[in-house]
Design a protein around this motif. Structure first.
Motif, PDB file in Angstrom:
ATOM      1  N   ALA A  48      18.478 102.000  29.020  1.00  0.00           N
ATOM      2  CA  ALA A  48      17.379 101.886  29.980  1.00  0.00           C
ATOM      3  C   ALA A  48      17.530 100.651  30.856  1.00  0.00           C
ATOM      4  CB  ALA A  48      16.036 101.838  29.243  1.00  0.00           C
ATOM      5  N   ALA A  49      18.362  99.694  30.430  1.00  0.00           N
ATOM      6  CA  ALA A  49      18.603  98.500  31.242  1.00  0.00           C
ATOM      7  C   ALA A  49      19.246  98.844  32.580  1.00  0.00           C
ATOM      8  CB  ALA A  49      19.489  97.514  30.479  1.00  0.00           C
ATOM      9  N   ILE A  50      19.934  99.984  32.639  1.00  0.00           N
ATOM     10  CA  ILE A  50      20.543 100.424  33.893  1.00  0.00           C
ATOM     11  C   ILE A  50      19.529 101.194  34.736  1.00  0.00           C
ATOM     12  CG2 ILE A  50      22.422 101.781  34.893  1.00  0.00           C
ATOM     13  CD1 ILE A  50      23.992 101.276  32.326  1.00  0.00           C
ATOM     14  N   GLU A  51      18.676 101.962  34.087  1.00  0.00           N
ATOM     15  CA  GLU A  51      17.681 102.748  34.804  1.00  0.00           C
ATOM     16  C   GLU A  51      16.551 101.878  35.343  1.00  0.00           C
ATOM     17  OE1 GLU A  51      16.321 105.782  32.201  1.00  0.00           O
ATOM     18  OE2 GLU A  51      18.333 106.394  31.590  1.00  0.00           O
ATOM     19  N   PHE A  52      16.205 100.833  34.614  1.00  0.00           N
ATOM     20  CA  PHE A  52      15.138  99.909  35.023  1.00  0.00           C
ATOM     21  C   PHE A  52      15.733  98.496  35.057  1.00  0.00           C
ATOM     22  CE2 PHE A  52      13.240 103.446  32.709  1.00  0.00           C
ATOM     23  CZ  PHE A  52      12.315 103.905  33.638  1.00  0.00           C
ATOM     24  N   PRO A  53      16.270  98.081  36.213  1.00  0.00           N
ATOM     25  CA  PRO A  53      17.133  96.895  36.265  1.00  0.00           C
ATOM     26  C   PRO A  53      16.420  95.548  36.335  1.00  0.00           C
ATOM     27  CG  PRO A  53      17.014  97.912  38.425  1.00  0.00           C
ATOM     28  CD  PRO A  53      16.221  98.791  37.503  1.00  0.00           C
ATOM     29  N   GLU A  54      15.119  95.494  36.151  1.00  0.00           N
ATOM     30  CA  GLU A  54      14.440  94.203  36.266  1.00  0.00           C
ATOM     31  C   GLU A  54      14.907  93.175  35.238  1.00  0.00           C
ATOM     32  OE1 GLU A  54      10.071  95.027  38.216  1.00  0.00           O
ATOM     33  OE2 GLU A  54      10.655  96.134  36.416  1.00  0.00           O
ATOM     34  N   PRO A  55      14.974  93.516  33.929  1.00  0.00           N
ATOM     35  CA  PRO A  55      15.494  92.527  32.978  1.00  0.00           C
ATOM     36  C   PRO A  55      16.938  92.125  33.273  1.00  0.00           C
ATOM     37  CG  PRO A  55      14.292  94.234  31.816  1.00  0.00           C
ATOM     38  CD  PRO A  55      14.446  94.708  33.227  1.00  0.00           C
ATOM     39  N   ALA A  93      11.845 102.641  39.871  1.00  0.00           N
ATOM     40  CA  ALA A  93      12.702 101.952  38.906  1.00  0.00           C
ATOM     41  C   ALA A  93      12.105 100.638  38.426  1.00  0.00           C
ATOM     42  CB  ALA A  93      14.072 101.683  39.527  1.00  0.00           C
ATOM     43  N   SER A  94      10.980 100.233  39.001  1.00  0.00           N
ATOM     44  CA  SER A  94      10.349  98.976  38.625  1.00  0.00           C
ATOM     45  C   SER A  94       9.431  99.161  37.422  1.00  0.00           C
ATOM     46  CB  SER A  94       9.544  98.419  39.807  1.00  0.00           C
ATOM     47  OG  SER A  94       8.817  97.276  39.413  1.00  0.00           O
ATOM     48  N   LEU A  95       9.338  98.119  36.612  1.00  0.00           N
ATOM     49  CA  LEU A  95       8.438  98.114  35.462  1.00  0.00           C
ATOM     50  C   LEU A  95       7.083  97.502  35.800  1.00  0.00           C
ATOM     51  CD1 LEU A  95      10.980  96.924  32.729  1.00  0.00           C
ATOM     52  CD2 LEU A  95      10.153  99.257  33.109  1.00  0.00           C
TER      53      LEU A  95
END
Length: 361
Positions: free
Chosen positions: A213-220, A267-269
């Motif tokens: 999920a780090a690729i799908e939601f790249p904020e972290p 894609a943002s959290l």
């Protein structure tokens, strides 16, 4: 890990910089004398030339430096050849695996997959003990690192299990263990990317979400990339070129994440509507890129200037399309785009002038 290899790599870089300064001094002295701006006696010129020649001979004997521009170009070609040789060797290992893998049982397959990077790692140290330029060592290092990732992916397929975040941490440690003692910049860059993925993936994994999920939601991942800048001076203390590599990885991953978030709100959290998230990150990337551009010019970080200018150019181009593509006729759009590109070109030209002026002693 070889302390002598580390010192040798750092000493050779310093020796090459000294040789480059001597070459530049000779060319400038000839130009000054031709212009009549300075005059030296024949004895003085001979004394300087003799001193430089003895110094270059010593540097060449101890560190195998490039004494001429042609030699430097050949060294660059050797570096490129080393990279392609490593890629070809890794591809050969992969092809060997694909050709004969079905005939082997699982324990032997796993043993061979582990043996490939270990054998290449032994080649790194053996070659480093016998050469000063580390070209052959770099081939073995890239092969060792490439076959490590080959082993991870093939074992995942053989066992039919997803690749765990622990494998990314292992790749990070293995890459750092290869890069830091010998000064391998490409290996360090890949290891740092693996570190960013491992760190951001572990955040998701701790929350009960697959690390992918780090690729799908790249904020972290994006935040971790900019935090990596803290480590640039520490890596630079180990090897001078490592600071630039660290900044290049940090800004590349960071700006890429911001560009994605500024255009893909889902894609943002953030607990905001997608359009609001996009506007927030549009402001963030504008601030981050201009700040990085300013700091890069002041501190003479070329890779930072190039990446920040590139990110800002892509961002402005994307916004230009969003704002005007459907609002004006096509010929007007392209005329506006050409005018904006011309203005941005003039801005970059001024920034380049400032950068070059800042590097002039």
């Amino acid at each position: 890990m070889s302390d002598s290899a580390r010192r040798r790599g750092s000493d050779r870089a310093d020796a090459q910089r000294r040789a480059n300064r001597i070459r530049a001094f000779r060319a400038e002295l000839d130009a000054l004398m031709s212009a009549g701006a300075v005059s030296l006696t024949a004895e003085q010129r001979e004394s300087i030339a003799r001193h430089h020649e003895l110094l270059l001979q010593r540097l060449a004997a101890e560190h195998d430096v490039d004494r001429t521009v042609a030699a430097g170009q050949l060294s660059l070609g050797m570096q490129v050849a080393s990279f392609f040789a490593a890629m070809a060797l890794t591809a050969a290992v992969y092809s060997l695996v694909a050709r004969f893998w079905g005939r082997l049982d699982l324990p032997l397959q796993a043993t061979l997959l582990c043996a490939f990077p270990l054998a290449a790692l032994a080649g790194v140290e053996l070659a480093a003990q016998r050469e000063r330029t580390l070209y052959i060592s770099s081939i073995f290092a890239l092969t060792a690192y490439g076959t490590y990732w080959l082993a991870i992916f093939v074992l995942g397929e053989l066992l039919n299990v997803p690749i765990p975040a622990a494998a990314l941490w292992g790749g990070t440690l293995f890459g750092l263990a290869l890069a830091l003692p010998y000064g391998f910049r490409v290996v360090l860059g890949v290891a740092l990317v693996a570190f960013l993925l491992a760190l951001s993936g572990s955040v998701f994994q701790a929350a009960g979400v697959p690390w992918t999920a780090a690729i799908e939601f790249p904020e972290p991942l994006t935040a971790a990339a900019f935090l990596l800048l803290i480590m640039a001076p520490r890596f630079g203390a180990i090897h001078r070129s490592f600071a630039g590599v660290t900044r290049a990885v940090a800004f590349s991953v960071g700006f890429l994440g911001l560009l994605l978030l500024s255009s893909a709100g889902p894609a943002s959290l953030l607990p905001t509507p997608a359009r609001v998230s996009e506007l927030i990150y549009q402001g963030v990337i504008l601030l981050a890129s201009t700040t990085a551009l300013t700091v890069g010019i002041r501190r003479r970080w070329r890779e930072t200037v190039y990446l920040a200018a590139g990110a800002l150019t892509v961002f402005l181009l994307g916004r230009f399309v969003d704002w005007f593509w459907d609002a004006v006729p096509r010929f007007v759009f392209f005329l506006l785009l050409a005018g904006t590109a011309f203005a941005w070109l003039l801005t970059l030209r001024r920034l380049r002038t400032r950068l070059v002026a800042g590097e002039t002693p």
